[in-house]
Design a protein around this motif. Structure first.
Motif, PDB file in Angstrom:
ATOM      1  N   ILE A 151      14.079   3.751  22.695  1.00  0.00           N
ATOM      2  CA  ILE A 151      13.789   4.826  23.645  1.00  0.00           C
ATOM      3  C   ILE A 151      14.979   5.765  23.789  1.00  0.00           C
ATOM      4  CG2 ILE A 151      13.309   5.328  26.077  1.00  0.00           C
ATOM      5  CD1 ILE A 151      11.593   2.774  26.094  1.00  0.00           C
ATOM      6  N   GLU A 152      16.183   5.213  23.871  1.00  0.00           N
ATOM      7  CA  GLU A 152      17.372   6.055  24.023  1.00  0.00           C
ATOM      8  C   GLU A 152      17.634   6.893  22.772  1.00  0.00           C
ATOM      9  OE1 GLU A 152      19.065   6.796  26.694  1.00  0.00           O
ATOM     10  OE2 GLU A 152      17.608   5.556  27.750  1.00  0.00           O
ATOM     11  N   HIS A 184      16.731  15.705  22.977  1.00  0.00           N
ATOM     12  CA  HIS A 184      17.608  16.531  23.813  1.00  0.00           C
ATOM     13  C   HIS A 184      18.667  17.287  23.001  1.00  0.00           C
ATOM     14  CE1 HIS A 184      16.421  15.473  28.000  1.00  0.00           C
ATOM     15  NE2 HIS A 184      15.908  14.415  27.388  1.00  0.00           N
ATOM     16  N   ARG A 233      15.162   9.693  22.942  1.00  0.00           N
ATOM     17  CA  ARG A 233      15.611  10.626  23.976  1.00  0.00           C
ATOM     18  C   ARG A 233      16.753  11.489  23.465  1.00  0.00           C
ATOM     19  NH1 ARG A 233      15.555   9.564  29.693  1.00  0.00           N
ATOM     20  NH2 ARG A 233      15.439   7.328  29.262  1.00  0.00           N
ATOM     21  N   HIS A 234      17.691  10.878  22.756  1.00  0.00           N
ATOM     22  CA  HIS A 234      18.836  11.619  22.210  1.00  0.00           C
ATOM     23  C   HIS A 234      18.369  12.720  21.260  1.00  0.00           C
ATOM     24  CE1 HIS A 234      22.707  12.423  20.316  1.00  0.00           C
ATOM     25  NE2 HIS A 234      22.113  12.238  19.147  1.00  0.00           N
ATOM     26  N   ARG A 257       7.255   2.504  28.869  1.00  0.00           N
ATOM     27  CA  ARG A 257       8.181   1.819  27.957  1.00  0.00           C
ATOM     28  C   ARG A 257       7.502   1.357  26.675  1.00  0.00           C
ATOM     29  NH1 ARG A 257      12.239   3.946  30.537  1.00  0.00           N
ATOM     30  NH2 ARG A 257      13.693   2.610  29.410  1.00  0.00           N
ATOM     31  N   ARG A 275      10.168  16.691  24.234  1.00  0.00           N
ATOM     32  CA  ARG A 275      10.067  16.008  25.524  1.00  0.00           C
ATOM     33  C   ARG A 275       9.141  16.796  26.440  1.00  0.00           C
ATOM     34  NH1 ARG A 275      15.109  18.641  25.730  1.00  0.00           N
ATOM     35  NH2 ARG A 275      15.522  19.853  27.610  1.00  0.00           N
ATOM     36  N   PRO A 330      14.820  -0.695  24.766  1.00  0.00           N
ATOM     37  CA  PRO A 330      15.644   0.379  25.352  1.00  0.00           C
ATOM     38  C   PRO A 330      16.421   1.163  24.297  1.00  0.00           C
ATOM     39  CG  PRO A 330      15.808  -1.605  26.684  1.00  0.00           C
ATOM     40  CD  PRO A 330      15.040  -1.990  25.446  1.00  0.00           C
ATOM     41  N   LEU A 331      16.866   0.494  23.234  1.00  0.00           N
ATOM     42  CA  LEU A 331      17.608   1.189  22.175  1.00  0.00           C
ATOM     43  C   LEU A 331      16.737   2.246  21.512  1.00  0.00           C
ATOM     44  CD1 LEU A 331      19.973   1.601  20.228  1.00  0.00           C
ATOM     45  CD2 LEU A 331      19.088  -0.325  18.866  1.00  0.00           C
ATOM     46  N   TYR A 337       7.718  11.479  25.530  1.00  0.00           N
ATOM     47  CA  TYR A 337       8.411  12.044  24.381  1.00  0.00           C
ATOM     48  C   TYR A 337       7.477  11.941  23.182  1.00  0.00           C
ATOM     49  CZ  TYR A 337      12.880  12.195  26.844  1.00  0.00           C
ATOM     50  OH  TYR A 337      13.892  12.486  27.730  1.00  0.00           O
ATOM     51  N   LEU A 361       7.619   7.239  29.276  1.00  0.00           N
ATOM     52  CA  LEU A 361       8.704   6.751  30.129  1.00  0.00           C
ATOM     53  C   LEU A 361       8.224   6.557  31.556  1.00  0.00           C
ATOM     54  CD1 LEU A 361      11.832   8.790  28.995  1.00  0.00           C
ATOM     55  CD2 LEU A 361      10.936   6.642  28.115  1.00  0.00           C
TER      56      LEU A 361
END
Length: 262
Positions: free
Chosen positions: A114-115, A122, A118-119, A67, A25, A111-112, A89, A49
């Motif tokens: 991207i999340e 992190h 992101r997970h 996005r 990230r 969105p799924l 990312y 993002l």
């Protein structure tokens, strides 16, 4: 002082990671970021993002509005430019994983997706990627990526030296309004020969080719927070209304609405 993202990539070798998928990230900052041309065996998805990203690779330029993401296959020479307020990312995918695009392209991300990226980015301990739960999430992510829609946010830059020269001149000075005849004179060609060359190599007319560059630059600058007036001026349009008309015809929506919905 070197760019923070460049420093992060210098200390992170994606090909040395023993996982099918890894991610980094990059936090938003006041200055723009530039990753010079480089390559790695793993494929890469550059996800925006916030702000905009412009990727150059073999064959052209690709735009990453918010996005969305640019997919770059493994072992392909590429560079990334991130706008001043960009937040991105970087997802790296093992080349042995099948079903992903074989060429560079801009993907519209859900969105799924991207999340999930992101997970992964992190996770405090990368070895967690070997846990059964994380492996299941990675499997879902990869399957979703195979389903993502390709956006037409690409500027072909052929290998022909004349078109390379014109393309890079227009990238440096997008407000250049020289006609095909004027460009032909500069590159010692007839107007007809240059027009045919552009059509053959890009499958676009010269005007459409330059317009595509304007769309990519406009999206990058608008995503970075520039006003429609400022972008219109930077691209050499005689009026804001002329720029908005071009943008709406190309993308189906006026600039403000397009960026807001992104």
């Amino acid at each position: 002082m070197k760019d923070p993202l460049y420093q992060a990539m210098q200390s992170f070798d994606p090909d040395a990671q023993p996982y099918p998928v890894t991610a980094l990230r990059d936090h938003a900052r006041e200055e723009s970021s530039e990753l010079p041309f480089h390559r790695h065996d793993k494929g890469q998805l550059v996800v925006s993002l916030q702000g905009g990203v412009m990727c150059q690779a073999e064959g052209g330029m690709w735009m990453v509005p918010p996005r969305c993401g640019v997919w770059i296959p493994g072992d392909m020479l590429h560079s990334n430019h991130i706008t001043a307020n960009g937040h991105v990312y970087l997802l790296f995918v093992d080349p042995a994983i099948s079903g992903l695009p074989e060429h560079c392209c801009t993907l519209s991300l859900t969105p799924l997706v991207i999340e999930l990226i992101r997970h992964i980015a992190h996770l405090e301990d990368p070895s967690d990627l070997n846990l059964p739960h994380e492996k299941q999430l990675i499997a879902v992510l990869l399957e979703e990526l195979r389903r993502m829609q390709v956006e037409q946010l690409h500027l072909p830059i052929p290998e022909h030296p004349v078109l390379q020269r014109i393309a890079h001149a227009l990238i440096r000075h997008p407000d250049n309004r020289s006609t095909v005849a004027q460009w032909a004179e500069q590159v010692a060609m007839s107007e007809r020969t240059l027009a045919r060359l552009v059509q053959r190599e890009t499958l676009m007319s010269f005007g459409r080719w330059r317009q595509q560059l304007h769309i990519l630059i406009a999206l990058q600058q608008l995503a970075a927070g520039s006003s429609v007036q400022r972008v219109s001026d930077a691209l050499g349009y005689e009026s804001v209304s002329a720029f908005i008309t071009m943008f709406r015809k190309a993308l189906g929506k006026p600039p403000g609405r397009y960026i807001a919905e992104q």
